[in-house]
Design a protein around this motif. Structure first.
Motif, PDB file in Angstrom:
ATOM      1  N   GLU A   1     -14.144   4.401  -6.800  1.00  0.00           N
ATOM      2  CA  GLU A   1     -13.549   4.060  -8.088  1.00  0.00           C
ATOM      3  C   GLU A   1     -12.047   3.854  -7.954  1.00  0.00           C
ATOM      4  OE1 GLU A   1     -14.650   5.736 -12.204  1.00  0.00           O
ATOM      5  OE2 GLU A   1     -12.928   6.947 -11.604  1.00  0.00           O
ATOM      6  N   TYR A   2     -11.564   2.832  -8.657  1.00  0.00           N
ATOM      7  CA  TYR A   2     -10.138   2.524  -8.691  1.00  0.00           C
ATOM      8  C   TYR A   2      -9.686   2.409 -10.144  1.00  0.00           C
ATOM      9  CZ  TYR A   2     -10.944   1.067  -3.828  1.00  0.00           C
ATOM     10  OH  TYR A   2     -11.300   1.026  -2.501  1.00  0.00           O
ATOM     11  N   GLU A   3      -8.583   3.039 -10.454  1.00  0.00           N
ATOM     12  CA  GLU A   3      -7.951   2.802 -11.752  1.00  0.00           C
ATOM     13  C   GLU A   3      -7.192   1.485 -11.687  1.00  0.00           C
ATOM     14  OE1 GLU A   3      -5.226   5.849 -13.721  1.00  0.00           O
ATOM     15  OE2 GLU A   3      -3.856   4.222 -13.175  1.00  0.00           O
ATOM     16  N   ILE A   4      -7.435   0.605 -12.652  1.00  0.00           N
ATOM     17  CA  ILE A   4      -6.630  -0.609 -12.736  1.00  0.00           C
ATOM     18  C   ILE A   4      -5.344  -0.227 -13.443  1.00  0.00           C
ATOM     19  CG2 ILE A   4      -6.489  -2.962 -13.633  1.00  0.00           C
ATOM     20  CD1 ILE A   4      -9.447  -3.231 -13.313  1.00  0.00           C
TER      21      ILE A   4
ATOM     22  N   VAL B   1      -2.433  -3.982  -9.744  1.00  0.00           N
ATOM     23  CA  VAL B   1      -2.192  -2.723  -9.043  1.00  0.00           C
ATOM     24  C   VAL B   1      -3.382  -1.822  -9.312  1.00  0.00           C
ATOM     25  CG1 VAL B   1      -0.725  -0.692  -8.810  1.00  0.00           C
ATOM     26  CG2 VAL B   1       0.314  -2.935  -9.238  1.00  0.00           C
ATOM     27  N   VAL B   2      -4.017  -1.330  -8.247  1.00  0.00           N
ATOM     28  CA  VAL B   2      -5.144  -0.407  -8.396  1.00  0.00           C
ATOM     29  C   VAL B   2      -4.809   0.895  -7.682  1.00  0.00           C
ATOM     30  CG1 VAL B   2      -6.864  -2.218  -8.652  1.00  0.00           C
ATOM     31  CG2 VAL B   2      -6.356  -1.338  -6.378  1.00  0.00           C
ATOM     32  N   THR B   3      -5.300   1.982  -8.244  1.00  0.00           N
ATOM     33  CA  THR B   3      -5.039   3.310  -7.691  1.00  0.00           C
ATOM     34  C   THR B   3      -6.362   4.030  -7.458  1.00  0.00           C
ATOM     35  OG1 THR B   3      -2.930   3.455  -8.888  1.00  0.00           O
ATOM     36  CG2 THR B   3      -3.863   5.515  -8.041  1.00  0.00           C
TER      37      THR B   3
ATOM     38  N   TYR C   1     -11.328   1.719 -15.337  1.00  0.00           N
ATOM     39  CA  TYR C   1     -11.707   2.229 -14.024  1.00  0.00           C
ATOM     40  C   TYR C   1     -12.785   1.321 -13.440  1.00  0.00           C
ATOM     41  CZ  TYR C   1      -9.091   6.399 -15.264  1.00  0.00           C
ATOM     42  OH  TYR C   1      -8.077   7.262 -15.633  1.00  0.00           O
ATOM     43  N   LEU C   2     -12.491   0.789 -12.262  1.00  0.00           N
ATOM     44  CA  LEU C   2     -13.359  -0.174 -11.592  1.00  0.00           C
ATOM     45  C   LEU C   2     -14.128   0.541 -10.492  1.00  0.00           C
ATOM     46  CD1 LEU C   2     -14.054  -3.236 -11.123  1.00  0.00           C
ATOM     47  CD2 LEU C   2     -12.090  -3.291  -9.570  1.00  0.00           C
TER      48      LEU C   2
ATOM     49  N   VAL D   1       0.867  -1.172   0.000  1.00  0.00           N
ATOM     50  CA  VAL D   1       0.000   0.000   0.000  1.00  0.00           C
ATOM     51  C   VAL D   1       0.905   1.224   0.000  1.00  0.00           C
ATOM     52  CG1 VAL D   1      -1.732   1.339   1.275  1.00  0.00           C
ATOM     53  CG2 VAL D   1      -1.898  -1.163   1.211  1.00  0.00           C
ATOM     54  N   LYS D   2       0.583   2.188  -0.866  1.00  0.00           N
ATOM     55  CA  LYS D   2       1.320   3.448  -0.896  1.00  0.00           C
ATOM     56  C   LYS D   2       0.314   4.592  -0.821  1.00  0.00           C
ATOM     57  CE  LYS D   2       5.106   1.676  -3.763  1.00  0.00           C
ATOM     58  NZ  LYS D   2       5.814   1.807  -5.064  1.00  0.00           N
TER      59      LYS D   2
END
Length: 304
Positions: free
Chosen positions: A262-265, A274-276, A242-243, A141-142
């Motif tokens: 929402e998470y960017e894959i 990796v999701v952001t 985008y999830l 995690v960052k």
């Protein structure tokens, strides 16, 4: 002399056969610039043809699915049902001419987008695919903003209600189940003067929290999502996936959002993802470009 005449005749024939393109002297009527649409043998894959094929400069396309293309004949792939607008732009000798056509699709074809299969295991995986945090890797995690980058080193949060959490994604009905064993982890500091801002937000929109234990600026919480089975959707924008998660599911550390997160894959393979998450609530965090990066792996996967 005879040979010279033959060569001259050949040059004249070649000149006559040369492709005639639009020019100031011979512009193409804008009304004749059109798009020919052809279905292919693959569902949701279409061929688009410049009706003035060979007569214009490079044809430029916006395929309406976050993709662009060039050429007189191009293919468009549409994994998702919905309405799309396909546009063609060509130079007719005087100006740029754009024509558009509407495309309406009533069914999905997820085989056209491998991300769906990688996320869920595909249509043949009735049990779906389960993801967990890669707790044995530094930086799993960052927490990043314009001024800092705070990584979690391996096993940093052991016993904090985060490493035993799982997310199971299914393609059927776009179901996801957040299994947290009744304990989750939540950002719990004071934001914009509101004590335990994230916890209040979580209870208002996502589920029920019955207890909270402070862990530095964060909280270990007893948490139950709104619904026993949650759901997901996915959008492709500018070539990125985008999830969106609903009904109380999130990627293991709640960092804030309203009733959908929402998470960017950022990347995905068979065993790693990796999701952001780009924070947009409250405005003070959005202005600092807070984003949270999660390294997750397929349950049971062991790095070599």
């Amino acid at each position: 002399m005879k040979r010279i005449i033959q060569v001259a005749c050949l040059l004249l024939i070649l000149a006559a056969c040369k492709k005639q393109t639009a020019s100031l002297e011979n512009p193409i009527d804008p009304n004749t610039v059109n798009i020919i649409v052809q279905a292919t043998s693959t569902p949701n894959v279409y061929r688009f043809i410049n009706a003035q094929i060979g007569k214009t400069a490079v044809a430029k396309w916006d395929l309406g699915n976050s993709s662009t293309a060039t050429g007189d004949t191009v293919l468009g792939k549409y994994p998702f049902k919905g309405d799309y607008v396909v546009s063609l732009t060509v130079f007719n000798g005087i100006t740029a001419v754009t024509k558009k056509v509407n495309l309406s699709l009533t069914s999905d074809n997820f085989d056209l987008d491998p991300v769906y299969g990688l996320l869920t295991g595909g249509a043949g995986a009735a049990a779906g695919k389960t993801w967990v945090l890669d707790s044995l890797s530094d930086g799993h995690v960052k927490l990043i903003n314009n001024n800092s980058n705070t990584p979690w080193n391996k096993l940093l949060k052991t016993g904090k209600g985060v490493y035993d959490d799982e997310l199971n994604f299914k393609l059927a009905n776009k179901e996801v189940v957040y299994k947290n064993n009744n304990s989750s982890y939540c950002h719990g500091g004071t934001i914009d003067g509101i004590a335990q801002y994230r916890l209040k937000e979580l209870n208002a929109n996502w589920g029920t929290t019955t207890s909270a234990t402070a862990d530095g600026g964060d909280l270990q919480i007893a948490y139950t999502p709104n619904k026993p089975i949650q759901h997901w959707t996915m959008q492709v924008r500018n070539g990125k996936h985008y999830l969106q998660l609903y009904d109380g599911a999130f990627f293991f550390f709640y960092r804030g959002q309203a009733d959908v997160i929402e998470y960017e894959i950022t990347s995905i393979s068979e065993n790693e993802m990796v999701v952001t998450h780009y924070e947009n609530l409250p405005a003070s965090r959005a202005s600092l470009l807070w984003r949270d990066v999660y390294l997750v792996i397929k349950k049971g996967y062991v790095r070599q």
